[in-house]
Design a protein around this motif. Structure first.
Motif, PDB file in Angstrom:
ATOM      1  N   HIS A   1      23.572  70.588  23.925  1.00 39.57           N
ATOM      2  CA  HIS A   1      23.447  69.072  23.443  1.00 39.57           C
ATOM      3  C   HIS A   1      23.522  68.176  24.695  1.00 39.57           C
ATOM      4  O   HIS A   1      22.640  67.078  24.640  1.00 39.57           O
ATOM      5  N   PHE A   2      24.487  68.249  25.557  1.00 39.56           N
ATOM      6  CA  PHE A   2      24.821  67.288  26.747  1.00 39.56           C
ATOM      7  C   PHE A   2      23.436  67.207  27.186  1.00 39.56           C
ATOM      8  O   PHE A   2      22.958  66.348  28.202  1.00 39.56           O
ATOM      9  N   GLN A   3      22.665  68.208  27.385  1.00 41.46           N
ATOM     10  CA  GLN A   3      21.091  68.548  28.114  1.00 41.46           C
ATOM     11  C   GLN A   3      20.177  67.251  27.461  1.00 41.46           C
ATOM     12  O   GLN A   3      19.404  66.833  28.011  1.00 41.46           O
ATOM     13  N   ARG A   4      20.292  67.414  26.097  1.00 42.60           N
ATOM     14  CA  ARG A   4      19.454  66.715  25.264  1.00 42.60           C
ATOM     15  C   ARG A   4      19.894  65.336  25.492  1.00 42.60           C
ATOM     16  O   ARG A   4      18.795  64.425  25.709  1.00 42.60           O
ATOM     17  N   VAL A   5      21.053  64.944  25.454  1.00 42.59           N
ATOM     18  CA  VAL A   5      21.374  63.691  25.785  1.00 42.59           C
ATOM     19  C   VAL A   5      21.125  63.048  27.365  1.00 42.59           C
ATOM     20  O   VAL A   5      20.575  62.087  27.492  1.00 42.59           O
ATOM     21  N   ALA A   6      21.298  63.860  28.374  1.00 41.93           N
ATOM     22  CA  ALA A   6      20.971  63.556  29.580  1.00 41.93           C
ATOM     23  C   ALA A   6      19.427  63.462  29.654  1.00 41.93           C
ATOM     24  O   ALA A   6      19.150  62.390  30.516  1.00 41.93           O
ATOM     25  N   ALA A   7      18.606  64.188  28.858  1.00 43.83           N
ATOM     26  CA  ALA A   7      17.055  64.142  29.391  1.00 43.83           C
ATOM     27  C   ALA A   7      16.791  62.653  28.875  1.00 43.83           C
ATOM     28  O   ALA A   7      15.786  61.898  29.453  1.00 43.83           O
ATOM     29  N   GLU A   8      17.344  62.108  27.525  1.00 39.28           N
ATOM     30  CA  GLU A   8      17.080  60.834  27.006  1.00 39.28           C
ATOM     31  C   GLU A   8      17.559  59.757  28.149  1.00 39.28           C
ATOM     32  O   GLU A   8      16.917  58.561  28.178  1.00 39.28           O
ATOM     33  N   LYS A   9      18.872  59.954  28.558  1.00 31.98           N
ATOM     34  CA  LYS A   9      19.347  58.672  29.410  1.00 31.98           C
ATOM     35  C   LYS A   9      18.309  58.844  30.833  1.00 31.98           C
ATOM     36  O   LYS A   9      18.417  57.937  31.413  1.00 31.98           O
ATOM     37  N   ALA A  10      17.767  60.091  31.171  1.00 33.21           N
ATOM     38  CA  ALA A  10      17.349  60.002  32.319  1.00 33.21           C
ATOM     39  C   ALA A  10      15.971  59.011  32.302  1.00 33.21           C
ATOM     40  O   ALA A  10      15.588  58.419  33.074  1.00 33.21           O
TER      41      ALA A  10
ATOM     42  N   VAL B   1      13.179  64.679  20.224  1.00 31.83           N
ATOM     43  CA  VAL B   1      13.079  65.750  19.220  1.00 31.83           C
ATOM     44  C   VAL B   1      13.270  66.782  20.098  1.00 31.83           C
ATOM     45  O   VAL B   1      12.810  68.157  19.380  1.00 31.83           O
ATOM     46  N   LEU B   2      14.046  67.051  21.076  1.00 30.04           N
ATOM     47  CA  LEU B   2      14.602  68.247  21.547  1.00 30.04           C
ATOM     48  C   LEU B   2      15.387  69.045  20.764  1.00 30.04           C
ATOM     49  O   LEU B   2      16.345  68.282  20.158  1.00 30.04           O
ATOM     50  N   SER B   3      15.113  70.191  20.494  1.00 30.12           N
ATOM     51  CA  SER B   3      16.025  71.089  19.710  1.00 30.12           C
ATOM     52  C   SER B   3      16.897  71.813  20.560  1.00 30.12           C
ATOM     53  O   SER B   3      16.961  72.125  21.689  1.00 30.12           O
ATOM     54  N   ILE B   4      18.157  72.327  20.028  1.00 25.85           N
ATOM     55  CA  ILE B   4      19.235  72.834  20.566  1.00 25.85           C
ATOM     56  C   ILE B   4      19.113  74.334  20.044  1.00 25.85           C
ATOM     57  O   ILE B   4      18.741  74.791  19.020  1.00 25.85           O
ATOM     58  N   LYS B   5      18.952  75.275  21.167  1.00 23.20           N
ATOM     59  CA  LYS B   5      18.983  76.704  20.992  1.00 23.20           C
ATOM     60  C   LYS B   5      20.106  77.264  21.839  1.00 23.20           C
ATOM     61  O   LYS B   5      19.574  77.687  23.006  1.00 23.20           O
ATOM     62  N   PRO B   6      21.208  77.678  21.459  1.00 23.92           N
ATOM     63  CA  PRO B   6      22.201  78.250  21.869  1.00 23.92           C
ATOM     64  C   PRO B   6      21.999  79.272  22.625  1.00 23.92           C
ATOM     65  O   PRO B   6      20.819  80.428  21.923  1.00 23.92           O
ATOM     66  N   ALA B   7      22.380  79.839  23.659  1.00 26.73           N
ATOM     67  CA  ALA B   7      22.056  81.026  24.494  1.00 26.73           C
ATOM     68  C   ALA B   7      22.691  82.372  23.548  1.00 26.73           C
ATOM     69  O   ALA B   7      22.232  83.434  23.676  1.00 26.73           O
TER      70      ALA B   7
ATOM     71  N   ILE C   1      30.987  71.242  20.853  1.00 24.38           N
ATOM     72  CA  ILE C   1      31.370  72.515  20.672  1.00 24.38           C
ATOM     73  C   ILE C   1      30.255  73.367  20.835  1.00 24.38           C
ATOM     74  O   ILE C   1      29.055  73.091  20.328  1.00 24.38           O
ATOM     75  N   PRO C   2      30.296  74.306  21.627  1.00 26.30           N
ATOM     76  CA  PRO C   2      29.366  75.279  21.820  1.00 26.30           C
ATOM     77  C   PRO C   2      28.786  75.841  20.614  1.00 26.30           C
ATOM     78  O   PRO C   2      29.594  76.222  19.804  1.00 26.30           O
ATOM     79  N   GLY C   3      27.370  75.960  20.147  1.00 29.28           N
ATOM     80  CA  GLY C   3      26.854  76.572  19.184  1.00 29.28           C
ATOM     81  C   GLY C   3      26.475  75.657  17.874  1.00 29.28           C
ATOM     82  O   GLY C   3      25.522  75.954  17.311  1.00 29.28           O
ATOM     83  N   VAL C   4      26.724  74.236  18.307  1.00 36.34           N
ATOM     84  CA  VAL C   4      26.358  73.245  17.264  1.00 36.34           C
ATOM     85  C   VAL C   4      25.003  73.051  17.699  1.00 36.34           C
ATOM     86  O   VAL C   4      24.438  72.736  18.832  1.00 36.34           O
ATOM     87  N   VAL C   5      23.904  73.240  16.881  1.00 33.27           N
ATOM     88  CA  VAL C   5      22.509  72.669  16.874  1.00 33.27           C
ATOM     89  C   VAL C   5      22.132  71.322  16.185  1.00 33.27           C
ATOM     90  O   VAL C   5      21.007  70.775  16.424  1.00 33.27           O
TER      91      VAL C   5
END
Length: 216
Positions: free
Chosen positions: A118-127, A140-146, A202-206
């Protein structure tokens, strides 16, 4: 606090926010629901105004119709905005290469694709939100945990209890897969936002659905 006093507090807070020119922002309040109208000079300024209002005690909800108006010499074509957005995403070490797509229409940026966190989703928007010519961002970036993460509910409840800004006993956490729903009541927007951030940490939250009611 009555609506008249709340409106004055909001006006004062906007006036003290250095990144906001409040001269062209109108403020109306009815039963704790704040309406912002008028115009600002950039999308980043619009977000800063919203954040300033959310800091004020007594605000229950915000409806905003702020328009972003760039001066003529600051106008940027959509293809120019898109190229700059792709460059700034590529330069950000926090963001995965090639994972984020950018579309721009009349200054409005849409981000799509998949990222692991999620922090990458936020970082992209802030960028991209501070780029010249941007009038809005749809993320509309989706989260896909590893990988699958166990005990997501327990971890979120622990994070809420550790957070000094949150009364965890008033918050119910429901988890289905990586989809989280927060229910209950909070005393203000700051607590509501803090609870949502705790869930997203928390890791795993989409996804997080924040149904917390601001009850004052």
């Amino acid at each position: 606090m009555n609506d008249l006093a709340l409106r004055q507090n909001i006006i004062d807070e906007l006036g003290l926010e250095p990144s906001v020119d409040a001269a062209n922002i109108g403020v109306a309040v009815e039963e704790g629901v704040v309406t912002l109208s008028g115009h600002v000079g950039s999308y980043a300024e619009k977000i800063a105004a919203e954040m300033a209002v959310k800091r004020v005690k007594g605000v229950r909800a915000i409806a905003e119709t702020l328009e972003v108006r760039y001066a003529g010499h600051k106008h940027h074509a959509d293809d120019e905005i898109a190229a700059r957005a792709l460059d700034i995403i590529e330069w950000d070490a926090l963001l995965p290469d090639g994972a984020i797509d950018v579309r721009v229409q009349k200054g409005w940026v849409t981000l799509s694709g998949e990222v692991p966190w999620h922090f990458q989703r936020v970082a992209a928007e802030k960028a991209v939100m501070k780029l010249g010519g941007v009038v809005g961002v749809t993320n509309v970036l989706s989260i896909k945990p590893a990988s699958s993460i166990p005990d997501v509910k327990k971890r979120i409840e622990g994070a809420l209890k550790r957070n000094a800004e949150v009364e965890a006993d008033r918050i119910q956490v429901d988890v289905s897969g990586g989809n989280v729903t927060l229910k209950g009541g909070v005393t203000g927007w700051r607590e509501r936002s803090a609870a949502e951030r705790a869930a997203w940490s928390i890791p795993g939250v989409v996804s997080v659905t924040n149904d917390l009611a601001v009850r004052g």
